[in-house]
Design a protein around this motif. Structure first.
Motif, PDB file in Angstrom:
ATOM      1  N   VAL A  33       2.415 -26.318  31.586  1.00 53.46           N
ATOM      2  CA  VAL A  33       2.613 -24.940  30.881  1.00 53.46           C
ATOM      3  C   VAL A  33       3.454 -25.338  29.460  1.00 53.46           C
ATOM      4  O   VAL A  33       4.239 -26.243  29.362  1.00 53.46           O
ATOM      5  N   SER A  34       2.777 -24.647  28.522  1.00 50.45           N
ATOM      6  CA  SER A  34       2.987 -25.253  27.101  1.00 50.45           C
ATOM      7  C   SER A  34       3.166 -24.045  26.239  1.00 50.45           C
ATOM      8  O   SER A  34       2.508 -22.800  26.441  1.00 50.45           O
ATOM      9  N   THR A  35       3.921 -23.903  25.160  1.00 47.84           N
ATOM     10  CA  THR A  35       4.035 -22.798  24.238  1.00 47.84           C
ATOM     11  C   THR A  35       2.903 -22.778  23.169  1.00 47.84           C
ATOM     12  O   THR A  35       2.558 -23.951  22.821  1.00 47.84           O
ATOM     13  N   PRO A  36       2.000 -21.759  22.911  1.00 43.00           N
ATOM     14  CA  PRO A  36       1.247 -21.641  22.257  1.00 43.00           C
ATOM     15  C   PRO A  36       1.297 -21.579  20.507  1.00 43.00           C
ATOM     16  O   PRO A  36       2.606 -21.661  20.474  1.00 43.00           O
ATOM     17  N   MET A  37       0.426 -21.603  19.810  1.00 41.31           N
ATOM     18  CA  MET A  37       0.608 -21.392  18.482  1.00 41.31           C
ATOM     19  C   MET A  37       0.455 -19.855  17.821  1.00 41.31           C
ATOM     20  O   MET A  37      -0.375 -19.363  18.693  1.00 41.31           O
TER      21      MET A  37
ATOM     22  N   ASP B  21      10.898 -15.879  21.255  1.00 38.91           N
ATOM     23  CA  ASP B  21      10.793 -15.439  22.511  1.00 38.91           C
ATOM     24  C   ASP B  21       9.511 -14.857  23.235  1.00 38.91           C
ATOM     25  O   ASP B  21       9.150 -15.291  24.302  1.00 38.91           O
ATOM     26  N   TYR B  22       8.650 -14.619  22.238  1.00 37.00           N
ATOM     27  CA  TYR B  22       7.289 -14.179  22.611  1.00 37.00           C
ATOM     28  C   TYR B  22       6.508 -15.387  23.195  1.00 37.00           C
ATOM     29  O   TYR B  22       5.705 -15.415  24.147  1.00 37.00           O
ATOM     30  N   LEU B  23       6.679 -16.569  22.253  1.00 36.46           N
ATOM     31  CA  LEU B  23       5.954 -17.608  22.502  1.00 36.46           C
ATOM     32  C   LEU B  23       6.353 -18.131  23.828  1.00 36.46           C
ATOM     33  O   LEU B  23       5.547 -18.649  24.628  1.00 36.46           O
ATOM     34  N   THR B  24       7.718 -18.038  24.237  1.00 33.16           N
ATOM     35  CA  THR B  24       8.154 -18.731  25.487  1.00 33.16           C
ATOM     36  C   THR B  24       7.781 -17.877  26.777  1.00 33.16           C
ATOM     37  O   THR B  24       7.201 -18.477  27.583  1.00 33.16           O
ATOM     38  N   ASP B  25       7.671 -16.528  26.341  1.00 33.74           N
ATOM     39  CA  ASP B  25       7.286 -15.652  27.498  1.00 33.74           C
ATOM     40  C   ASP B  25       5.852 -15.639  27.695  1.00 33.74           C
ATOM     41  O   ASP B  25       5.452 -15.122  28.778  1.00 33.74           O
ATOM     42  N   ASN B  26       5.036 -16.043  26.874  1.00 31.42           N
ATOM     43  CA  ASN B  26       3.516 -16.108  26.829  1.00 31.42           C
ATOM     44  C   ASN B  26       2.980 -17.619  26.750  1.00 31.42           C
ATOM     45  O   ASN B  26       2.055 -17.593  26.177  1.00 31.42           O
ATOM     46  N   ALA B  27       3.608 -18.392  27.685  1.00 28.06           N
ATOM     47  CA  ALA B  27       3.188 -19.854  27.620  1.00 28.06           C
ATOM     48  C   ALA B  27       1.882 -19.906  28.227  1.00 28.06           C
ATOM     49  O   ALA B  27       1.240 -19.116  29.048  1.00 28.06           O
ATOM     50  N   VAL B  28       1.259 -20.919  27.753  1.00 29.87           N
ATOM     51  CA  VAL B  28      -0.208 -21.202  28.154  1.00 29.87           C
ATOM     52  C   VAL B  28      -0.244 -22.123  29.558  1.00 29.87           C
ATOM     53  O   VAL B  28       0.697 -23.109  29.385  1.00 29.87           O
ATOM     54  N   GLU B  29      -1.001 -21.830  30.534  1.00 27.54           N
ATOM     55  CA  GLU B  29      -1.130 -22.591  31.739  1.00 27.54           C
ATOM     56  C   GLU B  29      -2.377 -23.375  31.928  1.00 27.54           C
ATOM     57  O   GLU B  29      -3.415 -22.606  31.638  1.00 27.54           O
TER      58      GLU B  29
ATOM     59  N   GLN C 167      10.960 -21.329   8.824  1.00 30.73           N
ATOM     60  CA  GLN C 167      11.904 -21.726   9.730  1.00 30.73           C
ATOM     61  C   GLN C 167      11.135 -22.813  10.621  1.00 30.73           C
ATOM     62  O   GLN C 167       9.894 -22.993  10.921  1.00 30.73           O
ATOM     63  N   GLU C 168      12.110 -23.485  11.607  1.00 28.68           N
ATOM     64  CA  GLU C 168      11.864 -24.388  12.241  1.00 28.68           C
ATOM     65  C   GLU C 168      11.468 -23.906  13.705  1.00 28.68           C
ATOM     66  O   GLU C 168      12.371 -23.226  14.533  1.00 28.68           O
ATOM     67  N   PHE C 169      10.260 -24.101  14.106  1.00 26.61           N
ATOM     68  CA  PHE C 169       9.760 -23.729  15.569  1.00 26.61           C
ATOM     69  C   PHE C 169       9.804 -25.123  16.671  1.00 26.61           C
ATOM     70  O   PHE C 169       9.644 -26.036  15.945  1.00 26.61           O
ATOM     71  N   ALA C 170       9.817 -24.738  17.870  1.00 31.65           N
ATOM     72  CA  ALA C 170       9.714 -25.799  18.810  1.00 31.65           C
ATOM     73  C   ALA C 170       8.556 -25.709  19.455  1.00 31.65           C
ATOM     74  O   ALA C 170       8.220 -24.643  20.102  1.00 31.65           O
ATOM     75  N   PHE C 171       7.767 -26.790  19.730  1.00 30.56           N
ATOM     76  CA  PHE C 171       6.660 -26.779  20.659  1.00 30.56           C
ATOM     77  C   PHE C 171       7.307 -27.638  21.775  1.00 30.56           C
ATOM     78  O   PHE C 171       7.778 -28.658  21.703  1.00 30.56           O
ATOM     79  N   ALA C 172       6.998 -26.941  23.265  1.00 31.44           N
ATOM     80  CA  ALA C 172       7.585 -27.403  24.182  1.00 31.44           C
ATOM     81  C   ALA C 172       6.232 -27.420  25.334  1.00 31.44           C
ATOM     82  O   ALA C 172       5.685 -26.516  25.569  1.00 31.44           O
ATOM     83  N   ALA C 173       6.339 -28.428  26.447  1.00 31.97           N
ATOM     84  CA  ALA C 173       5.427 -28.625  27.411  1.00 31.97           C
ATOM     85  C   ALA C 173       5.893 -29.063  28.665  1.00 31.97           C
ATOM     86  O   ALA C 173       6.701 -30.275  28.565  1.00 31.97           O
ATOM     87  N   GLY C 174       5.902 -28.418  29.780  1.00 24.95           N
ATOM     88  CA  GLY C 174       6.331 -29.055  31.016  1.00 24.95           C
ATOM     89  C   GLY C 174       5.049 -29.158  31.765  1.00 24.95           C
ATOM     90  O   GLY C 174       4.140 -28.498  31.956  1.00 24.95           O
TER      91      GLY C 174
END
Length: 230
Positions: free
Chosen positions: A141-145, A173-181, A101-108
């Motif tokens: 803040v970014s989503t982890p692998m 949801d887990y990746l979003t909730d455990n974003a890397v700072e 499935q397709e996952f999204a990497f996102a960073a703010g």
């Protein structure tokens, strides 16, 4: 003709005499590369499944900014933007046969930059432009692998990795909730321009922030802005 010139001068006065900065929107094109990864799921030395993700590179996004030029000699610039890219993730265990499935990497990121003009160019009453350079600090803040520890948390423990049902929404949801700072420094350089009440810039930014992009110590981006003077 005289009335026309007076009208232009009145329209320009708010930005040429009383302007203290500006705000607006930005778009970015970031340059980076994330390697592919794969791993067997191991429980007490026994393989119970596997997962992998494809490599991906570069990203694009949008943001907003505020700059102030009321400080003598230098300007203060604050920007917040988002960057994203998609990649394929594959999971397999005893009850899930190689589901991709397709996952999204996102960073703010938030950038606070001190900028200094190095060359000015102006058209009287109508426009001005300048070359500038900047140095500042950033927070990200970014989503982890995905790794096995994360999947154990999603599945409710290592013992459930073999026969547990794979839930795409739970993993994302887990990746979003455990974003890397992360945090770091950056430099930038570009061209700033102002035409009547409008302002904008085109600039390159190099970010030094270990882990802001997975497996990278930093990234670069080309950026374009358009906004209004205040």
């Amino acid at each position: 003709m005289k009335k026309f010139l007076i009208g232009i001068m009145i329209a320009v006065l708010p930005t040429s005499i009383f302007a203290i900065g500006g705000f607006g929107l930005s778009v970015n094109s970031s340059t980076f590369s994330v390697d592919a990864g794969s791993s067997d799921l191991m429980v007490e030395g026994i393989k119970v499944g596997s997962f992998s993700y494809d490599s991906f590179e570069n990203g694009g996004g949008i943001g907003g900014y505020l700059y102030l030029d009321i400080i003598p000699v230098v300007d203060l610039d604050i920007e917040y933007n988002f960057t994203g890219q998609v990649y394929n993730f594959t999971f397999e265990n005893a009850v899930t046969t190689s589901e991709t499935q397709e996952f999204a990497f996102a960073a703010g990121s938030m950038f606070i930059t001190i900028q200094k003009p190095v060359f000015d160019l102006g058209i009287p009453f109508l426009a001005k432009a300048k070359l500038y350079g900047g140095l500042g600090m950033n927070t990200n803040v970014s989503t982890p692998m995905v790794n096995q520890e994360m999947l154990e948390s999603v599945f409710g423990g290592a013992s459930n990795l073999e026969n547990g049902a794979y839930d795409y929404d739970a993993v994302t949801d887990y990746l979003t909730d455990n974003a890397v700072e992360t945090s770091g420094f950056h430099i930038d350089a570009g061209i700033f321009f102002k035409v009547l009440t409008f302002s904008g810039s085109v600039y390159y930014r190099q970010v030094m922030a270990d882990g802001a992009i997975p497996g990278n110590k930093g990234f670069g981006s080309m950026n374009f802005r358009i906004g209004l003077g205040i």
